[in-house]
Each structure stands twice: as C-alpha cells, then as structure tokens.
Design a protein around this motif. Structure first.
Motif, short mmCIF file in Angstrom:
data_model
loop_
_atom_site.label_atom_id
_atom_site.label_comp_id
_atom_site.label_asym_id
_atom_site.label_seq_id
_atom_site.Cartn_x
_atom_site.Cartn_y
_atom_site.Cartn_z
N ALA A 95 0.83 -1.21 0.00
CA ALA A 95 0.00 0.00 0.00
C ALA A 95 0.87 1.26 0.00
CB ALA A 95 -0.93 -0.01 1.21
N LYS A 96 1.99 1.19 0.69
CA LYS A 96 2.92 2.33 0.71
C LYS A 96 3.48 2.55 -0.70
CE LYS A 96 5.90 5.31 2.61
NZ LYS A 96 5.51 6.64 3.12
N GLU A 97 3.85 1.47 -1.37
CA GLU A 97 4.35 1.58 -2.75
C GLU A 97 3.26 2.18 -3.65
OE1 GLU A 97 7.22 -2.44 -2.66
OE2 GLU A 97 5.23 -2.46 -3.59
N PHE A 98 2.03 1.66 -3.47
CA PHE A 98 0.91 2.08 -4.33
C PHE A 98 0.62 3.56 -4.15
CE2 PHE A 98 -2.64 0.79 -6.98
CZ PHE A 98 -3.63 1.72 -6.70
N VAL A 99 0.57 4.01 -2.90
CA VAL A 99 0.21 5.42 -2.66
C VAL A 99 1.37 6.35 -3.01
CG1 VAL A 99 0.87 5.66 -0.22
CG2 VAL A 99 -1.09 6.94 -1.12
N SER A 100 2.59 5.85 -2.87
CA SER A 100 3.76 6.67 -3.24
C SER A 100 3.74 6.96 -4.74
CB SER A 100 5.06 5.96 -2.86
OG SER A 100 5.12 5.75 -1.46
N ALA A 101 3.38 5.95 -5.51
CA ALA A 101 3.26 6.15 -6.98
C ALA A 101 2.11 7.11 -7.28
CB ALA A 101 3.04 4.81 -7.66
N ALA A 102 1.00 6.93 -6.55
CA ALA A 102 -0.19 7.77 -6.80
C ALA A 102 0.11 9.23 -6.53
CB ALA A 102 -1.34 7.29 -5.92
#
Ligand code: ADP
Ligand code: PLP
Ligand code: MG
Length: 282
Positions: A237-244
């Motif tokens: 989720a951290k990876e996902f939101v960092s990209a977002a």
C-alpha cells in the motif's frame, strides 16, 4: 473466476480524489470487487472550495450495509463516518460481517479544509472501532487525538502514540508521517504489537496528494482480502500510494488528487523498510 469482495463504509468526496471514490479506484486496481455503504456526501463550493458534509439518513445507511454484507465480504474499510451514531453502525456492521480483515482509517479532517469533523467522534472511534481494527491508519493529527496525546512531531512521539493506540485494541497501527512530519523522506511508522518498523519513500514536493490516506487504507484492505499478510499489505500500500502521489495532478485551482492507478502504469518509487528500536524504553 471469483473476486475477493471489499466493502468500504465511507463518505463520498464529490471531487473524487478521496472518499469512497478513492477506495473503489484502489480496490479496482488491486483486483477486488469493491462495494460501498455511503455515510455522507462531501460537496465543495465551486468558488471557495469550502466543504459541506451532508449525512445520509441512517436508515438508508443500514439498508446499504445489510445489502452489502448479504453478499459475504472478505474485508472491510471504514472512512469518513462523521457522527457517533454512524460510527456505532459501522462497528455493528464489522462485528456481524464474518470477516476479521478490517482497516480503520480514522478520518477526522478533510484535507484542503482545516475544519475538524465532529471532535466528539474520537471517543466513539476509540470505543467502537479500535477494538475491531486489524489495521488502523491515522495521520499525525488523528494519531494524537486517538492516543490522547498532542500531535506527534517525531518518530519517538509517533512510537508513544502507536503504543497507546495498540493498547486501545488495534492489532496493528500505521501512523502516517507523510508531508506533516519534518523529515526528508515520507515516513510512516508500523507497529504490530512487537516490532516498530519505518516505511520510507521519497517525499514528493507537490501538493497533489488529496486522497492519499484513503488510497493507502483501501489498498491495505484489498491486499488483506487477497490474502497478503498485514506487513505485506502495508508495504504494498505504501508503494501504491507513493506512486499515486508522485503522479498526482491538478484537478482545478483548489485541489490536486493523487493518480490512483499510477503504480500499475508507471511503477512505484522505492520503499525502504527498517526495524527500529523502541526509543521510548531505550
Ligand atoms: N508528499 C508526500 N510524498 C510522499 N508520500 C507522501 C506525501 N504525503 C503523504 N505521503 C504518504 O501518503 C500516505 C498517506 O499519508 P497522509 O497524506 O499523511 O494521510 P492523510 O491523507 O490521511 O492525511 C502515507 O503513506 C504518507 O507517507
Ligand atoms: C468523503 C471523504 N473521505 C475522506 C477524506 C479524507 O481524505 P484523505 O485521504 O486526504 O485523508 C475526505 C477529504 O476530503 C473526504 O472528502
Ligand atoms: Mg486521511
């Protein structure tokens, strides 16, 4: 093929960056079947962008919950709940859902508006939601409110707040440092009752981060539904939101939402995970 079913009990952000809109987008990007029980509708004045929060009738919320739970859900996420009555209804929904995969995003403040939602809700969240949280995901302000301390301003203060929130019943705590923590990285503290871990990614200097918290919590929910461990769910989720956030953009002059589907299209910035000592007892 069947999909894992994820239910968000949350508000509608009419600008679609946060709220159940963010949740459904994150669910879809994680391959789960997203459903919504809508609590409130947040609208923005077209000129000033000041927010108005309009609760739905609670009997309509209950009907939505009953419908969604009748399909058998694999994981639940809560977002903006806005009144003590709605918080208690969400708690009852969780307890009768049959799932133990529950993400509580204790929304207290609308980004882009400095107005704190009903401050009396904190006690209700502590009493009715934290005991059922697989993971709770407060930002710094929300962590301070739940823990009954001031807003944490350092990793050590985040640890103290995480310990208190864990003692209140949450099985796992992720306190989001985000933009607010004075640090050269975007740092979140993950506490599982045993170890403290720091999750760090590059801090994006833009302000196009509206909906980041919702997107983060919904991604954890979808990952849990898909069978990932809590730690794996939080890290992805951290990876996902960092990209977002990295690919956030200006919707208008007032708000810049995250790009919810950035990770599968552009990849994700590196996230480093490190175990740290309990500085409080050090
Ligand atoms: N400017 C930023 N750069 C990189 N990551 C960020 C930034 N702001 C927030 N994040 C990350 O986004 C997630 C949501 O945090 P935050 O925006 O603080 O939550 P909320 O939206 O609930 O206030 C966290 O993982 C946080 O570290
Ligand atoms: C309906 C709704 N839920 C949740 C939030 C919180 O959003 P964030 O992800 O920025 O914490 C907002 C903020 O405007 C909102 O309108
Ligand atoms: Mg938030």
């Amino acid at each position: 093929m069947t999909l894992k079913k994820t239910l968000t009990i949350a508000g509608s952000d009419t600008s679609a960056g946060a709220g159940m809109q963010a949740d459904l987008k994150a669910f879809q990007e994680h391959g789960t079947y997203g459903m919504v029980a809508l609590t409130v509708v947040v609208t923005m004045d077209p000129k000033t962008w000041s927010h108005t929060v309009t609760p739905l009738p609670t009997d309509l919320l209950q009907k939505q919950i009953d419908t969604a739970l009748s399909t058998g859900v694999d994981a639940i996420k809560t977002g903006m709940l806005s009144t003590e009555e709605i918080i208690q209804m969400a708690s009852q929904a969780i307890q009768s859902s049959g799932t133990n995969k529950v993400v509580i995003d204790p929304v207290m403040v609308c980004k882009g508006d400095d107005e704190v939602l009903n401050p009396g809700n904190t006690t209700a969240m502590v009493n009715y939601l934290l005991p059922h949280a697989t993971v709770v995901t407060p930002n710094l302000f929300e962590a301070g409110q739940l823990a009954g301390t001031g807003t944490p301003k350092s990793i050590e203060e985040m640890q103290a707040a995480a310990l208190k929130i864990y003692e209140l019943g949450a099985k796992n705590v992720v306190i989001k440092g985000g933009k607010a923590l004075v640090h050269d990285k975007a740092v979140d503290l993950f506490y599982n009752g045993k170890d403290f871990k720091l999750l760090e990614s590059e801090k994006v200097t833009s302000t196009y981060n509206h909906g980041a918290g919702c997107t983060f919590a919904a991604s954890i929910c979808a990952n849990l539904a898909n069978g990932l461990s809590v730690e794996e769910s939080v890290i992805e989720a951290k990876e996902f939101v960092s990209a977002a956030i990295k690919h956030g953009w200006a919707l208008n002059a007032h708000v810049g939402p995250v790009m919810h589907g950035a990770k599968p299209r552009f990849g994700a910035p590196a996230v480093t995970v490190s175990t740290i000592p309990n500085y409080i007892n050090a």
